[in-house]
Design a protein around this motif. Structure first.
Motif, PDB file in Angstrom:
ATOM      1  N   LYS A 169       0.834  -1.192   0.000  1.00  0.00           N
ATOM      2  CA  LYS A 169       0.000   0.000   0.000  1.00  0.00           C
ATOM      3  C   LYS A 169       0.875   1.250   0.000  1.00  0.00           C
ATOM      4  N   ARG A 221      -8.335  12.807  19.819  1.00  0.00           N
ATOM      5  CA  ARG A 221      -7.692  12.572  18.531  1.00  0.00           C
ATOM      6  C   ARG A 221      -6.259  12.093  18.648  1.00  0.00           C
ATOM      7  N   ASN A 259      -6.207   8.033  17.946  1.00  0.00           N
ATOM      8  CA  ASN A 259      -6.091   7.428  16.610  1.00  0.00           C
ATOM      9  C   ASN A 259      -5.181   8.275  15.718  1.00  0.00           C
ATOM     10  N   MET A 309      -5.156  11.353  14.848  1.00  0.00           N
ATOM     11  CA  MET A 309      -5.747  12.282  13.881  1.00  0.00           C
ATOM     12  C   MET A 309      -5.195  13.689  14.046  1.00  0.00           C
ATOM     13  N   PHE A 319      -2.192  15.397  11.282  1.00  0.00           N
ATOM     14  CA  PHE A 319      -2.307  16.247  10.102  1.00  0.00           C
ATOM     15  C   PHE A 319      -2.097  17.719  10.398  1.00  0.00           C
ATOM     16  N   LEU A 366      -0.638   3.205  10.347  1.00  0.00           N
ATOM     17  CA  LEU A 366      -1.734   4.109  10.714  1.00  0.00           C
ATOM     18  C   LEU A 366      -3.095   3.595  10.254  1.00  0.00           C
ATOM     19  N   SER A 367      -3.134   2.976   9.069  1.00  0.00           N
ATOM     20  CA  SER A 367      -4.403   2.451   8.582  1.00  0.00           C
ATOM     21  C   SER A 367      -4.950   1.428   9.568  1.00  0.00           C
ATOM     22  N   ARG A 388      -6.156   3.078  12.784  1.00  0.00           N
ATOM     23  CA  ARG A 388      -7.416   3.814  12.675  1.00  0.00           C
ATOM     24  C   ARG A 388      -8.596   2.885  12.426  1.00  0.00           C
ATOM     25  N   ALA A 389      -8.328   1.719  11.880  1.00  0.00           N
ATOM     26  CA  ALA A 389      -9.401   0.745  11.767  1.00  0.00           C
ATOM     27  C   ALA A 389      -9.723   0.199  13.157  1.00  0.00           C
ATOM     28  N   MET A 432     -13.695   6.318  14.868  1.00  0.00           N
ATOM     29  CA  MET A 432     -14.038   7.649  15.348  1.00  0.00           C
ATOM     30  C   MET A 432     -15.330   8.151  14.705  1.00  0.00           C
ATOM     31  N   TYR A 467     -16.950   1.088   3.071  1.00  0.00           N
ATOM     32  CA  TYR A 467     -15.741   1.843   2.699  1.00  0.00           C
ATOM     33  C   TYR A 467     -14.471   1.342   3.385  1.00  0.00           C
ATOM     34  N   ASP A 511     -13.513  -1.951   1.969  1.00  0.00           N
ATOM     35  CA  ASP A 511     -13.072  -1.827   0.574  1.00  0.00           C
ATOM     36  C   ASP A 511     -11.617  -1.398   0.500  1.00  0.00           C
ATOM     37  N   ILE A 512     -11.261  -0.384   1.303  1.00  0.00           N
ATOM     38  CA  ILE A 512      -9.905   0.138   1.157  1.00  0.00           C
ATOM     39  C   ILE A 512      -8.861  -0.829   1.692  1.00  0.00           C
ATOM     40  N   ALA A 566     -17.966   2.976  11.274  1.00  0.00           N
ATOM     41  CA  ALA A 566     -16.800   2.693  12.115  1.00  0.00           C
ATOM     42  C   ALA A 566     -16.826   1.252  12.606  1.00  0.00           C
ATOM     43  N   ASN A 608     -15.271  -1.857  10.640  1.00  0.00           N
ATOM     44  CA  ASN A 608     -13.843  -2.178  10.740  1.00  0.00           C
ATOM     45  C   ASN A 608     -13.528  -3.063  11.944  1.00  0.00           C
ATOM     46  N   TYR A 665      -9.869   9.395   6.501  1.00  0.00           N
ATOM     47  CA  TYR A 665      -8.642   9.070   7.240  1.00  0.00           C
ATOM     48  C   TYR A 665      -8.972   8.293   8.508  1.00  0.00           C
ATOM     49  N   ALA A 666     -10.032   8.721   9.189  1.00  0.00           N
ATOM     50  CA  ALA A 666     -10.376   8.084  10.462  1.00  0.00           C
ATOM     51  C   ALA A 666     -10.792   6.635  10.270  1.00  0.00           C
ATOM     52  N   LEU A 667     -11.176   6.272   9.031  1.00  0.00           N
ATOM     53  CA  LEU A 667     -11.527   4.875   8.779  1.00  0.00           C
ATOM     54  C   LEU A 667     -10.313   4.078   8.312  1.00  0.00           C
ATOM     55  N   GLY A 668      -9.153   4.695   8.296  1.00  0.00           N
ATOM     56  CA  GLY A 668      -7.941   3.965   7.962  1.00  0.00           C
ATOM     57  C   GLY A 668      -7.471   4.139   6.532  1.00  0.00           C
ATOM     58  N   ALA A 669      -8.118   5.037   5.766  1.00  0.00           N
ATOM     59  CA  ALA A 669      -7.690   5.215   4.379  1.00  0.00           C
ATOM     60  C   ALA A 669      -6.405   6.038   4.331  1.00  0.00           C
ATOM     61  N   GLN A 700      -5.800   6.891  -1.110  1.00  0.00           N
ATOM     62  CA  GLN A 700      -7.138   6.301  -1.172  1.00  0.00           C
ATOM     63  C   GLN A 700      -8.216   7.347  -0.940  1.00  0.00           C
ATOM     64  N   ARG A 716     -10.808   7.912  -3.816  1.00  0.00           N
ATOM     65  CA  ARG A 716     -12.139   7.355  -3.588  1.00  0.00           C
ATOM     66  C   ARG A 716     -13.141   8.370  -3.065  1.00  0.00           C
TER      67      ARG A 716
END
Ligand SMILES: Nc1ncnc2c1ncn2[C@@H]1O[C@H](COP(=O)(O)OP(=O)(O)O)[C@@H](O)[C@H]1O
Ligand SMILES: [Mg+2]
Lengths: 286, 250, 283
Positions: free
Chosen positions: A2, B47, B50, B52, B55, B79-80, B83-84, B88, B106, B109-110, B160, B163, C168-172, C176, C180
């Motif tokens: 990824k 924040r 996870n 956040m 950024f 990080l993915s 956050r899964a 949040m 979503y 999917d990712i 949420a 996940n 982002y919070a869902l892990g993307a 992505q 998306r």
């Protein structure tokens, strides 16, 4: 995995952005690169202010002052027509027309602004020029006057839509305040609305100027094409864009004529660049 | 069981010292409420769990945060994955401008490692868990934006949950909703504590009292008091807590 | 009294201005329709020119214009969108981005004949593509690039940050989230601008004069290295070259009507699309 795709995507966007910048810088570089060598043979002063444009004579001369004047005459003529009509229409649409009419007018004007210039050129050449010739008893209808009318017609929608946007952005309260003080609608328009939207209106005019002076097809088809100092607006002129487009086909790659046409393009570029910087800074101040 | 443990957590935004020496132990499968006047750093604290805040410009953080037995501020953290695992939900319902189904799927999917049927099963399961299934099962493919505000917020919770998170962070999830939708989401939170540890930031003291097991009171970037909710609401130890609970400021 | 009269005359002048403007434009459009429609027919659309341009149709020019615009947009749209993504999501905000934006704006105002010269110098001569479909399409792509970048940048900036945050919070990852969420959300607005640009590109003459267009080519292009006929250039050539003005002018009107309808159709559909989008916009 990824991570790899993430970096790859970043790289692709970077390449596109940098590639675009290079392309766009390339435009400037290439016209300078092809045009500047002319000045090894011709003095800048003679080029800008010389009055003879004989690029293909044995004793070739490369003075473009007649071409510059040609461009200016046609452009200013177009603005003389388009500014009052465009501003007047914009005020009408914004201040007098009912809402539903405004809703129809706006997209219509946008459609008109998208009509290809060659179609305007055809109209000027085949229809307007003969009319002008008869009306004013001229030898030919292809002259600065006809070209100015067509160009004016062409930039009219642009000026009008920019002025309309500027007027619309004036707060409603200002109108009501003026009317409440007993001013007539006309006084409100001239004393309050136009001053308040002045930068936008000027921006529209500058944009119209840039479009008109850079327009090629209309002047190529309608302005007549003689590289002479016009003594009246009914004479044939050869604006810069017309000279470039009409003569490029006759040149040989990188001969002196070819270079002189690129040098005209440099002049044209500097003029339009100056105007877009000007309107950019005007926009910033707002 | 402790699910999240922060040690000497300090966070700066530029010169602004936003979190001051926070030491918290969040219990697993309980609801922990974070309360405090606005601007005291509640969202910022939430924040950090996870990441956040990463950024934001000029963010500096020190100390450590363990989620389970993992230090989440290590460089090698995915990080993915984090956050899964730590889901949040935001203050304003913010479903994507996609279909209801696509919103929930979503996160899966990712990740790109689930089959279509697995995703389908998980979407249904998550919508059920968020008490939304009955309301939307006949229109899974209509736009999420067509739902009401309360439904949208439950959709965000379902999104949420898809996940399979271990922790759910809720940042004032009901402040944009009407009383009825609020009540429903409060009940939902209580029900969800069967499966996840919940951290909820709220402006509404009564809400914290109704649903949370533990409460942390924050003031000017510090955790002033952290205790059993019933205990804090009856006998607060700190004068500032007492003043806040009595509505003296806020 | 004086004031009242002034006000009356002033308002009257506005009516006069709008009447002249609309009258002007109506005469213009009406005359193209009137003169063009008399030659318009299926055979005019679908046959090649004959008898030294004095008879026949415009099929090769239509095909040429289609390929030129299609290839140009095919190149400029992805490049433009990705550049806008870079400017919006990856580049350090600040001087660099505003410099790039100023450049892009400036370039959007450069006369199209200069793009034509650039295309000739670079693609035709330097890269050796000759006067060809490829050179023309590349030149038109450069013409449309600043417009596409500006429009995509606007569309992308207007995507709410809340969506990205949720993603982002869902892990993307950033990629992505961009691919998306951000681009699909901005797509309708980007699409409107892309359609408008296509209309503009289809009507451009000056950029293709020295890079792609030829006055007469019976055959359709067989590869991207062939010269092509193009509708706008065809109109120009009919009016200025050849010796049978009285036969060529009607054909020019016919071609102009087709071009006009084509462009109005394209940009009209973009405007309708935009109207629909504004009406049902929900976020
Ligand atoms: N990106 C940022 N840059 C600088 N300061 C910030 C930023 N985000 C939040 N802050 C500051 O951090 C403090 C805490 O904010 P926040 O956590 O949102 O408070 P709460 O959620 O309790 O209302 C506030 O004083 C705010 O001004
Ligand atoms: Mg907050």
């Amino acid at each position: 995995m990824k991570k790899l795709y993430d970096s790859l995507f970043y790289l692709i966007t970077l390449i596109c952005a940098v590639g675009t910048m290079i392309m766009l810088a390339g435009i400037i570089i290439s016209i300078f690169n092809e045009g500047l060598p002319l000045f090894r043979h011709v003095k800048i002063w003679d080029f800008l202010f010389g009055t003879f444009w004989y690029p293909t004579h044995a004793e070739a001369e490369f003075g473009i002052s007649t071409l510059i004047v040609g461009s200016l005459v046609v452009t200013l003529g177009a603005l003389v027509i388009a500014i009052p009509l465009g501003l007047g229409s914009a005020i009408f649409i914004s201040e007098i027309a009912p809402a539903w009419l405004r809703e129809i007018c706006k997209p219509l004007i946008e459609l008109l602004a998208g009509i290809p210039s060659v179609v305007y050129g055809l109209f000027g050449m085949a229809l307007l020029a003969p009319m002008i010739r008869q009306l004013f008893h001229l030898d030919s209808g292809l002259n600065a006057f006809t070209a100015a009318i067509i160009l004016g017609l062409m930039v009219l929608p642009i000026i009008s839509s920019m002025c309309e946007d500027a007027l619309q952005s004036v707060p409603k309260a200002l109108r009501e305040a003026s009317l409440a003080l007993g001013a007539t609608r006309w006084e409100t328009i001239t004393r309050v609305l136009i001053p308040a939207s002045r930068t936008g209106v000027i921006g529209g005019v500058l944009m119209g100027f840039g479009r008109a002076i850079g327009e090629t097809m209309v002047v190529l088809m309608v302005a007549g094409g003689s590289a002479q100092m016009p003594k009246s607006i009914f004479q044939s002129v050869r604006p810069m864009t017309a000279a470039i487009s009409a003569e490029m086909g006759e040149t040989v790659f990188r001969d002196i004529h070819y270079q002189s046409l690129f040098a005209i393009a440099i002049v044209l570029f500097i003029i339009t660049f100056g105007f877009s910087l000007l309107s950019e800074t005007m926009g910033r101040k707002r | 069981m402790v699910k999240i443990k922060t040690s000497n957590l300090n966070l700066h935004f530029g010169q602004n010292h936003v979190l001051k020496n926070v030491n918290l132990e969040i219990e697993e499968k309980k609801i922990t409420a974070i309360i405090g006047p606005s601007g005291c750093g509640k969202s910022t604290l939430l924040r950090t769990f996870n990441r956040m805040n990463d950024f934001k410009d000029d963010m500096k953080i020190s100390g450590s945060i363990m989620v389970g037995d993992q230090d989440i501020y290590l460089d090698k953290i995915d990080l993915s994955h984090l956050r899964a695992k730590v889901g949040m939900v935001f203050q304003k319902p913010n479903p994507f401008p996609k279909s209801i189904y696509k919103n929930v799927s979503y996160g899966l999917d990712i990740q790109g490692k689930f089959s279509k049927s697995e995703i389908q099963a998980k979407v249904e399961e998550s919508l059920c868990a968020a008490w939304l299934w009955e309301e939307v099962k006949d229109r899974l493919h209509s736009p999420a934006m067509s739902l009401s505000g309360g439904q949208q917020q439950r959709l965000c919770i379902a999104r949420a949950l898809a996940n399979s998170p271990e922790v759910l962070l809720l940042d004032e999830p009901t402040s944009a909703l009407d009383p009825q939708s609020t009540a429903r989401i409060e009940e939902l939170c209580v029900a969800l504590k069967q499966r996840v540890s919940i951290l909820i930031v709220t402006h509404n003291i009564a809400q914290a009292g109704r649903i949370s097991d533990y409460t942390a009171f924050m003031y000017l970037g510090e955790v002033v008091e952290y205790a059993d909710t019933s205990q804090m609401f009856t006998v607060p130890k700190d004068k500032r807590t007492e003043a806040y609970l009595n509505g003296v400021f806020g | 009294m004086r004031r009242k009269l002034n006000a009356k005359l002033g308002i009257l002048s506005l009516y006069v201005a709008i009447a002249i403007s609309i009258g002007f434009l109506l005469i213009f459009i009406f005359s193209i329709f009137y003169k063009g429609s008399s030659v318009l027919s299926w055979s005019f659309l679908f046959s090649a020119p004959r008898a030294a341009m004095t008879e026949g149709g415009i099929w090769p020019a239509l095909v040429g214009t289609f390929w030129l615009s299609f290839l140009a947009v095919l190149i400029s749209v992805p490049v433009g969108i990705l550049s806008a993504v870079y400017l919006n999501c990856y580049a350090q905000k600040g001087n660099w981005v505003s410099l790039v934006k100023i450049c892009v704006n400036t370039l959007a105002g450069i006369p199209s004949i200069i793009f034509g010269l650039f295309g000739m110098a670079l693609f035709v001569n330097l890269m050796g593509f000759q006067v060809s479909l490829l050179s023309g399409a590349l030149t038109l792509a450069v013409v449309s690039l600043p417009i596409v970048i500006n429009a995509s940048y606007e569309a992308i900036s207007s995507v709410s940050g809340d969506f990205m945050e949720a993603s982002y919070a869902l892990g993307a990852s950033k990629r992505q989230s961009i691919l998306r969420i951000m681009i699909p959300t901005a797509m309708p607005n980007i699409l409107t601008s892309v359609i408008l640009v296509t209309g503009r590109v289809a009507g451009e003459t000056a950029p293709i004069m020295f890079t792609a267009a030829t006055f007469f080519n019976r055959q359709l292009p067989r590869s991207v290295f062939d010269e092509v006929m193009a509708l706008p250039y065809h109109i120009f050539a009919l009016m200025t070259e050849g010796t049978h003005a009285d036969q060529q002018v009607p054909i020019a009107y016919g071609s102009a009507l087709v071009l006009l309808l084509l462009v109005l159709l394209i940009s009209g559909s973009a405007l309708i699309l935009r109207y629909q989008l504004r009406k049902k916009r929900q976020w």
